[in-house]
Write an enzyme that holds these catalytic residues in place. Structure first.
Site, PDB file in Angstrom:
ATOM      1  N   ASP A 206      20.610  65.591  27.395  1.00 50.16           N
ATOM      2  CA  ASP A 206      22.074  65.535  27.460  1.00 50.16           C
ATOM      3  C   ASP A 206      22.549  65.122  28.854  1.00 50.16           C
ATOM      4  OD1 ASP A 206      24.643  65.742  26.562  1.00 50.16           O
ATOM      5  OD2 ASP A 206      24.738  67.931  26.661  1.00 50.16           O
TER       6      ASP A 206
ATOM      7  N   ASN B 225      26.346  62.194  16.115  1.00 53.72           N
ATOM      8  CA  ASN B 225      26.678  61.148  17.100  1.00 53.72           C
ATOM      9  C   ASN B 225      27.360  59.931  16.479  1.00 53.72           C
ATOM     10  OD1 ASN B 225      23.758  61.770  19.225  1.00 53.72           O
ATOM     11  ND2 ASN B 225      25.855  62.530  19.413  1.00 53.72           N
TER      12      ASN B 225
HETATM   13  C1  FPP Z   1      23.269  62.542  25.431  1.00 57.13           C
HETATM   14  O1  FPP Z   1      24.051  62.153  26.516  1.00 57.13           O
HETATM   15  C2  FPP Z   1      22.418  61.453  25.037  1.00 57.13           C
HETATM   16  C3  FPP Z   1      22.464  60.777  23.858  1.00 57.13           C
HETATM   17  C4  FPP Z   1      23.399  61.065  22.760  1.00 57.13           C
HETATM   18  C5  FPP Z   1      21.585  59.662  23.623  1.00 57.13           C
HETATM   19  C6  FPP Z   1      20.199  59.947  24.109  1.00 57.13           C
HETATM   20  C7  FPP Z   1      19.497  58.722  24.239  1.00 57.13           C
HETATM   21  C8  FPP Z   1      18.605  58.465  25.213  1.00 57.13           C
HETATM   22  C9  FPP Z   1      18.178  59.390  26.272  1.00 57.13           C
HETATM   23  C10 FPP Z   1      17.959  57.179  25.264  1.00 57.13           C
HETATM   24  C11 FPP Z   1      16.684  57.180  24.477  1.00 57.13           C
HETATM   25  C12 FPP Z   1      17.012  56.708  23.189  1.00 57.13           C
HETATM   26  C13 FPP Z   1      16.162  56.241  22.305  1.00 57.13           C
HETATM   27  C14 FPP Z   1      16.759  55.806  21.067  1.00 57.13           C
HETATM   28  C15 FPP Z   1      14.689  56.125  22.515  1.00 57.13           C
HETATM   29  P1  FPP Z   1      25.613  62.049  26.285  1.00 57.13           P
HETATM   30  O2  FPP Z   1      25.949  60.638  26.001  1.00 57.13           O
HETATM   31  O3  FPP Z   1      26.025  63.032  25.247  1.00 57.13           O
HETATM   32  O4  FPP Z   1      26.132  62.454  27.686  1.00 57.13           O
HETATM   33  P2  FPP Z   1      27.516  63.196  27.990  1.00 57.13           P
HETATM   34  O5  FPP Z   1      27.434  64.529  27.319  1.00 57.13           O
HETATM   35  O6  FPP Z   1      27.508  63.284  29.468  1.00 57.13           O
HETATM   36  O7  FPP Z   1      28.606  62.323  27.457  1.00 57.13           O
END
Ligand code: FPP
Length: 253
Positions: A28, A76
């Site tokens: 996250d 998501n």
């Molecule tokens: C959470 O950060 C992350 C995600 C929803 C996507 C996770 C994806 C990756 C780490 C890349 C790897 C992916 C694959 C498909 C191999 P957030 O966007 O919720 O962050 P925030 O809470 O700060 O908005």
């Protein structure tokens, strides 16, 4: 770990450090990492993939047997379409750029989650990466993609209900093992640790059944900042916990 990386070298864990058999990670904070630097959220996801490579490499070197990462939740889909498409593209790119390295490192890949809403190219990619790594005997990398714990339990319930309706199993014969073998994680030991980065302290529909006795460890760094130092701190925290599984005090678990 990258395409041209050498084979990850196993190392001796620092004395006294307990190594989890199964480590699960809620990656996250990609968006916040990017926003704090005046960048687009998508750049945070690109850095997130780099952190994922580091994590895979660390897990192999320290002898973790199963690593599960939450890379796209069934919730998501509520994000802007562009961001959803970008994360889908990242899975394609991750597989394209890292498959050879994963194979060289003897990693078996399992991608868990619902298949509804995924286009046929992505489903082919998932089937292909699973088939190409199925015979590997090293670490298992489990990528939770389009995954939700409640949805997984609904699918498992449907599967069992069908077996009951077909007369293959009697309701009174349903046990925890029946449910476990109907989950996406059939055959995988429950996670010893669920780590979540970015300071949020929630499980967010991740491994609801499997995480019943997992040690929850929350770290303040955003996922792109996850380093070997963070990993070692997680192992130290895990080592200091006393796992009782509902029983009484023991230091031997
Ligand atoms: C959470 O950060 C992350 C995600 C929803 C996507 C996770 C994806 C990756 C780490 C890349 C790897 C992916 C694959 C498909 C191999 P957030 O966007 O919720 O962050 P925030 O809470 O700060 O908005």
């Amino acid at each position: 770990m990258s395409t041209d990386a050498a084979i990850a070298q196993p190392l001796e864990a620092p004395a006294g450090l307990k190594i989890p058999r199964h480590l699960a990670v809620i990656m996250d904070g990609n968006g916040r990492w990017a926003q704090a630097r005046g960048k687009q959220r998508t750049e945070g996801h690109v850095e997130g993939v780099k952190a994922l490579r580091r994590m895979v490499d660390l897990a192999i070197r320290y002898g973790v047997q199963h690593l599960t990462v939450f890379s796209f939740s069934s919730e998501n889909w509520r994000r802007p379409r562009d961001e959803v498409n970008f994360i889908f593209g990242l899975l394609h790119r991750f597989v394209a750029s890292d498959l050879a390295t994963l194979i060289r490192n003897n990693v078996r890949v399992r991608i868990i989650g619902g298949r509804e809403g995924l286009d046929s190219a992505l489903i082919r990619l998932i089937d292909d990466v699973q088939a190409k790594t199925a015979a590997n005997t090293g670490m298992e990398l489990i990528v939770a993609f389009n995954y939700g714990g409640k949805g997984e339990l609904v699918e498992a319930t449907r599967r069992i209900a069908k077996a009951v309706a077909a007369g293959q199993i009697a309701p009174e014969d349903i046990t925890e093992a029946t449910i476990e073998s109907a989950l996406y994680t059939d055959g995988v030991p429950d996670p010893d640790i669920i780590v979540r980065t970015s300071g949020e302290q929630r499980v967010s529909n991740f491994l609801l059944w499997q995480g019943a006795y997992s040690e929850l460890i929350f770290v303040d760094e955003n996922w792109p900042d996850f380093s070997e130092g963070t990993f070692l701190k997680v192992l130290e925290t895990y080592t200091s916990r006393n796992r009782r599984f509902g029983g009484i005090e023991t230091r031997s678990s």
